[in-house]
Structure formats: C-alpha cells, structure tokens
Design a protein around this motif. Structure first.
Motif, short mmCIF file in Angstrom:
data_model
loop_
_atom_site.label_atom_id
_atom_site.label_comp_id
_atom_site.label_asym_id
_atom_site.label_seq_id
_atom_site.Cartn_x
_atom_site.Cartn_y
_atom_site.Cartn_z
N GLN A 81 0.82 -1.20 0.00
CA GLN A 81 0.00 0.00 0.00
C GLN A 81 0.86 1.25 0.00
O GLN A 81 0.57 2.21 -0.73
CB GLN A 81 -0.93 0.01 1.21
N GLN A 82 1.92 1.27 0.80
CA GLN A 82 2.79 2.44 0.86
C GLN A 82 3.51 2.64 -0.47
O GLN A 82 3.66 3.77 -0.94
CB GLN A 82 3.81 2.29 1.99
N ALA A 83 3.95 1.56 -1.09
CA ALA A 83 4.62 1.67 -2.39
C ALA A 83 3.66 2.20 -3.44
O ALA A 83 4.03 3.04 -4.27
CB ALA A 83 5.18 0.31 -2.79
N LEU A 84 2.44 1.71 -3.41
CA LEU A 84 1.44 2.18 -4.36
C LEU A 84 1.14 3.65 -4.16
O LEU A 84 1.06 4.41 -5.12
CB LEU A 84 0.16 1.35 -4.22
N ARG A 85 1.02 4.09 -2.91
CA ARG A 85 0.80 5.51 -2.64
C ARG A 85 1.97 6.35 -3.12
O ARG A 85 1.78 7.41 -3.70
CB ARG A 85 0.58 5.73 -1.15
N GLY A 86 3.18 5.88 -2.88
CA GLY A 86 4.36 6.62 -3.32
C GLY A 86 4.42 6.70 -4.84
O GLY A 86 4.73 7.76 -5.41
N ALA A 87 4.11 5.60 -5.51
CA ALA A 87 4.13 5.60 -6.97
C ALA A 87 3.07 6.54 -7.53
O ALA A 87 3.33 7.29 -8.47
CB ALA A 87 3.92 4.19 -7.50
N GLY A 104 1.86 9.15 -6.02
CA GLY A 104 2.32 10.52 -5.75
C GLY A 104 3.35 10.96 -6.77
O GLY A 104 3.30 12.09 -7.28
N THR A 105 4.27 10.09 -7.10
CA THR A 105 5.29 10.43 -8.10
C THR A 105 4.65 10.64 -9.46
O THR A 105 4.98 11.59 -10.17
CB THR A 105 6.33 9.30 -8.18
N LEU A 153 -1.44 12.02 -20.32
CA LEU A 153 -0.76 10.83 -19.83
C LEU A 153 -1.27 10.47 -18.43
O LEU A 153 -1.39 9.31 -18.08
CB LEU A 153 0.76 11.09 -19.79
N HIS A 154 -1.59 11.50 -17.66
CA HIS A 154 -2.12 11.29 -16.31
C HIS A 154 -3.45 10.52 -16.38
O HIS A 154 -3.67 9.57 -15.63
CB HIS A 154 -2.30 12.65 -15.64
N LEU A 155 -4.33 10.92 -17.28
CA LEU A 155 -5.62 10.24 -17.41
C LEU A 155 -5.44 8.79 -17.86
O LEU A 155 -6.10 7.88 -17.36
CB LEU A 155 -6.51 10.99 -18.41
N ARG A 156 -4.53 8.54 -18.81
CA ARG A 156 -4.29 7.17 -19.26
C ARG A 156 -3.71 6.32 -18.13
O ARG A 156 -4.07 5.16 -17.96
CB ARG A 156 -3.34 7.17 -20.46
N THR A 157 -2.81 6.90 -17.34
CA THR A 157 -2.20 6.15 -16.24
C THR A 157 -3.23 5.81 -15.17
O THR A 157 -3.27 4.69 -14.66
CB THR A 157 -1.06 6.97 -15.61
N ILE A 158 -4.11 6.75 -14.87
CA ILE A 158 -5.15 6.49 -13.87
C ILE A 158 -6.08 5.38 -14.37
O ILE A 158 -6.43 4.47 -13.62
CB ILE A 158 -5.93 7.78 -13.55
N SER A 159 -6.44 5.43 -15.63
CA SER A 159 -7.32 4.39 -16.18
C SER A 159 -6.64 3.02 -16.11
O SER A 159 -7.26 2.02 -15.75
CB SER A 159 -7.66 4.71 -17.63
N ALA A 160 -5.35 2.97 -16.44
CA ALA A 160 -4.63 1.69 -16.38
C ALA A 160 -4.55 1.18 -14.95
O ALA A 160 -4.73 -0.02 -14.69
CB ALA A 160 -3.23 1.85 -16.96
N ASN A 161 -4.29 2.07 -13.99
CA ASN A 161 -4.19 1.66 -12.59
C ASN A 161 -5.53 1.18 -12.05
O ASN A 161 -5.60 0.21 -11.30
CB ASN A 161 -3.66 2.80 -11.73
#
Length: 189
Positions: A151-157, A159-160, A169-177
C-alpha cells in the motif's frame, strides 16, 4: 492549491492548432472528478508517516507475540508444577509400593508409568500449542507487513506519477491503474 486552480483557468485560454485543441467543457473533460480525487488524496495523505505506521504495526505484533510466548511460558510453568505434583505423587506411590510390594508391585509400577506418560504428553501438547501459536502470529504479521508495504509503495508511486505526468498521460495512467486494481480485487475475491 492556488496553482491547481490557475492551471484549470489557463487551460481555457490556450489556442487550438489544427485539429488539436482543449475542451473547456468541465463536465465532459472530467476535471471535476480529477479535482475531487486529488483533493481526497491530499486530505487523507496529510500526517501519514509510512515508517511510523510500519513501526507501530511491528511493535504491536511484537507485543502480541511476546504476550503469546509469555502465556505459553505460564502454561509451561503450570505443566511443570503439575509435573512436580506428579513426582510428589510418584514418591508417595513408591512408598506405598514398598508397603504393598508383595501384593501388587506390578500394578503400582504400571500406574507410575501411566502417570509419567500422561504428564509428558501434556507437556508435549502444550509445547506444540506454543509453537503453533508463535508460527501463526509470525505468518499473520508477515502478511500484514507485506500488505502495508504494498500500500505504501502504491501511494508513493501514485504521488510520483501525479507530480510528473501531463494531463493526457495522467488520465491514461489512472485508467490503467484502475484496471489493474480491479483485476487484483477480482483475484483476491
């Protein structure tokens, strides 16, 4: 927060070039949703210290394990006390054996060994219980630590990624996640 607001305002003033352009309709660009998600992340992210949470979790688990060990040691102490009582009873039985040697030496000897065997079996059972409890607590602690670290790694990633990505790119990354988390949830269910 003012910079985020300014960036939304400035998006509407960019000129379009050919077929490329910015959609300034807030409802169709989903900017409200992104703003809400960012607000929630910022609000809940304040005051969270990953090492503090992990340290507290490990300290709590350590205390539980130590308490389990302490309880097992108390049970062991009780078993040793029972063993001492059994030995005292054995001495008593041996004195009676001397008195009744002629009549029932073999029966007394059998009772002595049954008593010793049952006491050792009780001690073995208590030792096995202690070991199983310790192993269970260790495995549970390891699983919880793994989950917290993930969970901490996911939060850090996230955030980065939030700080480094442009909007598209932000929207595509959120959709993939979201897709990955959905598939992970299906696997865990």
């Amino acid at each position: 927060m003012k910079n985020v607001t300014d960036s939304f305002i400035s998006l509407g003033h960019w000129p379009s070039a050919g077929s490329f352009g910015f959609n300034t309709d807030i409802l169709s660009t989903n900017l409200i949703n992104l703003s809400v998600v960012l607000g929630v992340l910022i609000f809940f992210g304040k005051g969270v210290c990953a090492s503090c949470l992990l340290s507290d979790l490990l300290d709590n688990r350590k205390q539980r394990i130590l308490n389990t060990i302490r309880n097992s040691e108390e049970l062991r102490g009780g078993a040793i006390e029972q063993l001492e009582k059994a030995r005292a009873r054995l001495r008593k039985v041996e004195m009676e054996a001397d008195q009744f040697r002629v009549n029932g030496y073999s029966e007394i000897e059998r009772e002595k060994w049954n008593l010793i065997n049952s006491t050792y079996k009780t001690l073995e059972q208590l030792e096995n219980y202690k070991n199983e409890t310790i192993q269970f607590e260790q495995q549970r602690t390891i699983n919880q630590v793994r989950q917290r670290v993930f969970q901490q790694a996911l939060r850090g990633a996230l955030g980065t990624l939030n700080s480094c990505l442009n909007n598209e790119l932000h929207l595509r990354t959120i959709s993939a996640n979201i897709g990955m988390l959905g598939s992970m949830k299906e696997i865990t269910d």
